[in-house]
Structures are given as structure tokens and as C-alpha cells.
Design a protein around this motif. Structure first.
Motif, mmCIF file in Angstrom:
data_model
loop_
_atom_site.group_PDB
_atom_site.id
_atom_site.type_symbol
_atom_site.label_atom_id
_atom_site.label_comp_id
_atom_site.label_asym_id
_atom_site.label_seq_id
_atom_site.Cartn_x
_atom_site.Cartn_y
_atom_site.Cartn_z
ATOM 1 N N SER A 116 -22.268 -22.359 -15.809
ATOM 2 C CA SER A 116 -21.140 -21.921 -14.996
ATOM 3 C C SER A 116 -21.028 -22.760 -13.723
ATOM 4 O O SER A 116 -19.931 -23.155 -13.328
ATOM 5 N N TYR A 117 -22.172 -23.059 -13.076
ATOM 6 C CA TYR A 117 -22.145 -23.885 -11.872
ATOM 7 C C TYR A 117 -21.698 -25.316 -12.199
ATOM 8 O O TYR A 117 -21.007 -25.964 -11.405
ATOM 9 N N LEU A 118 -22.088 -25.823 -13.378
ATOM 10 C CA LEU A 118 -21.661 -27.159 -13.792
ATOM 11 C C LEU A 118 -20.147 -27.209 -13.962
ATOM 12 O O LEU A 118 -19.489 -28.167 -13.527
ATOM 13 N N GLN A 119 -19.576 -26.180 -14.604
ATOM 14 C CA GLN A 119 -18.128 -26.149 -14.786
ATOM 15 C C GLN A 119 -17.408 -26.122 -13.443
ATOM 16 O O GLN A 119 -16.394 -26.801 -13.255
ATOM 17 N N GLU A 120 -17.929 -25.314 -12.503
ATOM 18 C CA GLU A 120 -17.313 -25.253 -11.185
ATOM 19 C C GLU A 120 -17.421 -26.600 -10.472
ATOM 20 O O GLU A 120 -16.484 -27.033 -9.776
ATOM 21 N N TYR A 121 -18.538 -27.298 -10.647
ATOM 22 C CA TYR A 121 -18.733 -28.618 -10.044
ATOM 23 C C TYR A 121 -17.688 -29.611 -10.586
ATOM 24 O O TYR A 121 -17.105 -30.383 -9.829
ATOM 25 N N ILE A 122 -17.444 -29.569 -11.896
ATOM 26 C CA ILE A 122 -16.468 -30.475 -12.509
ATOM 27 C C ILE A 122 -15.054 -30.157 -12.025
ATOM 28 O O ILE A 122 -14.259 -31.054 -11.731
ATOM 29 N N ARG A 123 -14.755 -28.852 -11.911
ATOM 30 C CA ARG A 123 -13.404 -28.476 -11.465
ATOM 31 C C ARG A 123 -13.140 -28.917 -10.024
ATOM 32 O O ARG A 123 -12.047 -29.400 -9.706
ATOM 33 N N THR A 124 -14.118 -28.759 -9.166
ATOM 34 C CA THR A 124 -13.900 -29.083 -7.760
ATOM 35 C C THR A 124 -13.986 -30.585 -7.474
ATOM 36 O O THR A 124 -13.349 -31.070 -6.543
ATOM 37 N N ARG A 125 -14.767 -31.326 -8.269
ATOM 38 C CA ARG A 125 -14.933 -32.758 -7.991
ATOM 39 C C ARG A 125 -13.920 -33.612 -8.754
ATOM 40 O O ARG A 125 -13.366 -34.563 -8.197
ATOM 41 N N TYR A 126 -13.674 -33.259 -10.020
ATOM 42 C CA TYR A 126 -12.802 -34.097 -10.852
ATOM 43 C C TYR A 126 -11.451 -33.458 -11.153
ATOM 44 O O TYR A 126 -10.621 -34.062 -11.833
ATOM 45 N N ARG A 184 -30.290 -31.953 -19.814
ATOM 46 C CA ARG A 184 -28.960 -32.541 -20.047
ATOM 47 C C ARG A 184 -28.060 -32.355 -18.815
ATOM 48 O O ARG A 184 -27.307 -33.262 -18.443
ATOM 49 N N ILE A 185 -28.146 -31.165 -18.197
ATOM 50 C CA ILE A 185 -27.330 -30.933 -17.004
ATOM 51 C C ILE A 185 -27.795 -31.826 -15.860
ATOM 52 O O ILE A 185 -26.978 -32.412 -15.131
ATOM 53 N N ASP A 186 -29.112 -31.958 -15.674
ATOM 54 C CA ASP A 186 -29.627 -32.849 -14.624
ATOM 55 C C ASP A 186 -29.213 -34.292 -14.865
ATOM 56 O O ASP A 186 -28.915 -35.028 -13.916
ATOM 57 N N PHE A 187 -29.193 -34.718 -16.138
ATOM 58 C CA PHE A 187 -28.738 -36.068 -16.468
ATOM 59 C C PHE A 187 -27.280 -36.254 -16.035
ATOM 60 O O PHE A 187 -26.911 -37.309 -15.491
ATOM 61 N N PHE A 188 -26.460 -35.233 -16.264
ATOM 62 C CA PHE A 188 -25.040 -35.324 -15.871
ATOM 63 C C PHE A 188 -24.922 -35.499 -14.361
ATOM 64 O O PHE A 188 -24.181 -36.361 -13.881
ATOM 65 N N TYR A 189 -25.683 -34.675 -13.591
ATOM 66 C CA TYR A 189 -25.597 -34.771 -12.127
ATOM 67 C C TYR A 189 -26.091 -36.135 -11.636
ATOM 68 O O TYR A 189 -25.510 -36.715 -10.712
ATOM 69 N N GLU A 190 -27.153 -36.656 -12.260
ATOM 70 C CA GLU A 190 -27.692 -37.946 -11.825
ATOM 71 C C GLU A 190 -26.697 -39.082 -12.059
ATOM 72 O O GLU A 190 -26.556 -39.977 -11.224
ATOM 73 N N GLN A 191 -25.992 -39.028 -13.182
ATOM 74 C CA GLN A 191 -25.044 -40.097 -13.485
ATOM 75 C C GLN A 191 -23.790 -40.005 -12.617
ATOM 76 O O GLN A 191 -23.078 -40.991 -12.428
ATOM 77 N N CYS A 192 -23.502 -38.814 -12.084
ATOM 78 C CA CYS A 192 -22.298 -38.642 -11.264
ATOM 79 C C CYS A 192 -22.510 -39.099 -9.822
ATOM 80 O O CYS A 192 -21.539 -39.211 -9.063
#
Length: 404
Positions: A332-342, A395-403
């Protein structure tokens, strides 16, 4: 046998006895103490140790003080300009001198946060309130009670539910000209208000059990306690330890006097330390003490209280082994991060949105699809293992690191 050998045997035997006493005192099983306490020193279910330790998250750590005496005694030597006073107890019955001190504090513009199930007529008439006390069988606690807030920014859809160990007290009357409703229960009854008094404000919550150790560890109910305290400004804050249930009962039984020794023996860690101290003094007088170098003080580094708070809450969830709940919140926090950043709507992802996210984040679309497939499948699963949680978390940490 030489005298030195005899001394070594005696010292060894004494040390073994001390260790045995400490082990027995520390690890002997003890029944859970369900008595009301509300003290910052108690880890029992109805203590306030957890709430007090997390107060620096809401207020500056250096600004939180503790009052062990009456209000008149404490505030006579304390700067009262811009101060919060927090009083949490089952019953709040100050004497006339402390009531006069409260009135003076409020007239000067200070704030009072009061959470109590029972208050005398003097307090009710002072703040122009009346309320109904509601308990369960045997005059104890009800279950399946929900509390919520009037403020839409603080309110949750389902409220904060308490399955047991909670009262359901609510206000029956208050002065609408000087009072604002801040919270209510699942029946729509008001249980949390703000009263304007002089230049200050009084925040009154009728269910102090919601702030105890037991209820702070139930699901997300810690949010309710800190949302209530969020109405207080971030300024000098005084925690009352004088009007605690345990203190009042002890004073009543001992005729108003409480010895230091009784205070120590009432608390398990202090009691163990007391016994060890006595044995240590005995050993010291028997064998003397070696000359030792003065200990060098250790300076603790500054602590990020926000990170500490998050780590504390994380350990609470992890200790309950609720891996599914942790995974859902992470997703849920990942989805919110994507909505607010991208600025991408993550509620209904499709190939086009996957491609947009891949272009903006520079992450392969295949990795993004696999991540969202795992996250969406959580709603169809009853539980997941610790290994599945770790894999999903990587997998979620990998997403944050690449962003970054």
C-alpha cells in the motif's frame, strides 16, 4: 587446605548463590497483573510505559517533564508559559489547592489533556460537563467498542476498535458555546471534547484505557492515542505521575505516607536490583573491594525519534508474526509512493500504465509487472510465510533503490 584456596572457594560459592538468586527472581513465572496503574513506570497491561516512551515522537524529548507531586508543588518552581499538562488515570480527584492551580494555568493560556473515567462534581461543574459511565459485567470493561474523530483528516472509515479491556463512557451534557466535539464512539455518543477556559484549552477524553500498554498494541489503536495527543501544541509538556491509581490506593491504605522502600518493592526490576545490591554489599564487607578506575561516561549519539518510532511499530507487527499484514502495508505504501511521485493511478494497472511507470522510473517493465502481480495476489491469500515476506520485501527495496 590453604587460606587462599578457602577464600577462592568461598568467593566462587557466593557468586554462584548471587547468580542463582538473580535467575530465580528474573525468570520465575509471574501471573499477569491486570490492576489499573496508568503509570509511566509500569509494563503491566494497564500501565502507560509505552505511551510515555513514545511521547518524544509527538513532542521534543527535552520538553517532556514528569511531575511526582501536586500541581501546586510542581508549578511553583516550573515555568508555566506555553505548557501542556497530561493527566491520564482511572479517577481524577484533585484537592482545592490543585484545582485553583489548574484554573490559574488555564487562565494563563496553558493546555490540559485529561483522560479519566471518573471525576468529582467540582471538576464537572468547573468545565460545565456531565457524562455517563459505562462498564461491562462486574463493573469492569466492555468489548467491541469503536472510537473515532470528528475531524475528517483524523477520522478512519471503520474507526478504532477495542475487543476488550475498554470502557464506553460518553458525555451527556456540555456547554456548546465553549465546547468543541473532537470524538465519538460507534453509537455516535461524544467521548472526546475540547473546552475553552480562560486563555487555554482543556481536552477531555473519558476512556483512559485507550492509552494503556495493552490497547496500544492492538492493531492500529496506537494511532488513536497519538491523534488525541496531536491536538496539543509542540511545546513544554508535563506528564502527571502524582494522580495515578496505584499512588492513590497506596496513599489511602498507608494513611497518606509512602516509603521509598515500598516504591522499590512494588516494581520487579527495582526489587531484583535491591536484593542484588544487598548481597553485593555483604560480599563487599566480607572481602573488600579492589581499586578501580573511574568509569568513562559514554555520550549517546543523537537519535532520530521518527525512525525510532517506525522501528518500534515495525517490531510490534513482526513480533505478532502477522506477515500478511506487513506485506499489505508495504504494498500500500509503495502504491502511494508511485501515485505521489509519478502521478500514475495504481488502483487499476494495465500494460500502458506499466510502460509509463517503466519509462519514468527506468525499471524494466517485467520487474514492475512481477512486483504488482505479487502485491495484487495478497488479497486472495490467507497467509504468507516469513520467506515469502522477505522475498516480497526485497523486490520492493529493489524498486526504491532504482528510483533514487
Amino acid at each position: 587446605m590453604s587460606s587462599s584456596s578457602s577464600n577462592r572457594i568461598l568467593i566462587t560459592a557466593t557468586v554462584c548463590i548471587v547468580l542463582l538468586v538473580v535467575f530465580v527472581l528474573a525468570y520465575s513465572p509471574k501471573p499477569i497483573d491486570w490492576s489499573l496503574s496508568y503509570s509511566k513506570y509500569d509494563t503491566k497491561p494497564f500501565g502507560n510505559k509505552l505511551l510515555f516512551e513514545l511521547l518524544p515522537v509527538a513532542f521534543d524529548e527535552d520538553a517532556v517533564k514528569t511531575s511526582h507531586g501536586t500541581f501546586d508543588e510542581f508549578f511553583s518552581d516550573f515555568e508555566t508559559e506555553a505548557t501542556n499538562l497530561i493527566v491520564i488515570n482511572n479517577e481524577f480527584s484533585p484537592d482545592e489547592t490543585d484545582i485553583d492551580t489548574l484554573i490559574e494555568l488555564l487562565n494563563q493560556g496553558n493546555n490540559l489533556f485529561l483522560s479519566a473515567s471518573s471525576m468529582p462534581d467540582t471538576i464537572r461543574s468547573l468545565f460545565k460537563i456531565d457524562y455517563q459511565e459505562r462498564y461491562g459485567a462486574g463493573d469492569f470493561f466492555l468489548d467491541s467498542i469503536s472510537f473515532n474523530f470528528s475531524n475528517r483528516k483524523l477520522r478512519t472509515h471503520l474507526g478504532y476498535w477495542y475487543k476488550k479491556a475498554i470502557s464506553n463512557n460518553y458525555f451527556t451534557s456540555y456547554d456548546t458555546l465553549s465546547t468543541s466535539v473532537l470524538g465519538f464512539n460507534n453509537l455516535g455518543k461524544t467521548n472526546f471534547i475540547k473546552v475553552k477556559y480562560g486563555l487555554g484549552h482543556v481536552f477531555i477524553n473519558l476512556n483512559p484505557q485507550a492509552f494503556t500498554n495493552y490497547n496500544l498494541l492492538i492493531k492500529d489503536n496506537y494511532e488513536y492515542a497519538f491523534k488525541c495527543l496531536s491536538y496539543l501544541p509542540n511545546q513544554a509538556t508535563v506528564w502527571d505521575e502524582h494522580y495515578k491509581y496505584k499512588y492513590l490506593v497506596h496513599n489511602y491504605e498507608s494513611g497518606g505516607q509512602r516509603s521509598i522502600l515500598s516504591f522499590i518493592l512494588d516494581r520487579t526490576p527495582l526489587r531484583i536490583a535491591w536484593y542484588v545490591l544487598l548481597i553485593g554489599v555483604l560480599i563487599f564487607f566480607l572481602f573488600g573491594s579492589a581499586r578501580r578506575q573511574r568509569a568513562v561516561p559514554i555520550l549517546k549519539p543523537n537519535i532520530n525519534s521518527t525512525v525510532t518510532f517506525i522501528e518500534t511499530i515495525g517490531r510490534l507487527y513482526y513480533s505478532r508474526k502477522n506477515h500478511m499484514d506487513i506485506a499489505k502495508k508495504r504494498f500500500s505504501y509503495l502504491q502511494e509512493y508511485i501515485r505521489t511521485r509519478y502521478y500514475i493511478n495504481t488502483s487499476e494497472m494495465n500494460d500502458e500504465l506499466y510502460q509509463q511507470l517503466a519509462d519514468k522510473s527506468s525499471i524494466p517493465i517485467r520487474a514492475i509487472k512481477q512486483l504488482f502481480e505479487l502485491g495484487n495476489n495478497l488479497s486472495n491469500m490467507q497467509r504468507i510465510s516469513e520467506e515469502d515476506l522477505e522475498q516480497f520485501n526485497r523486490r520492493i527495496d529493489f524498486f526504491y533503490e532504482q528510483c533514487q
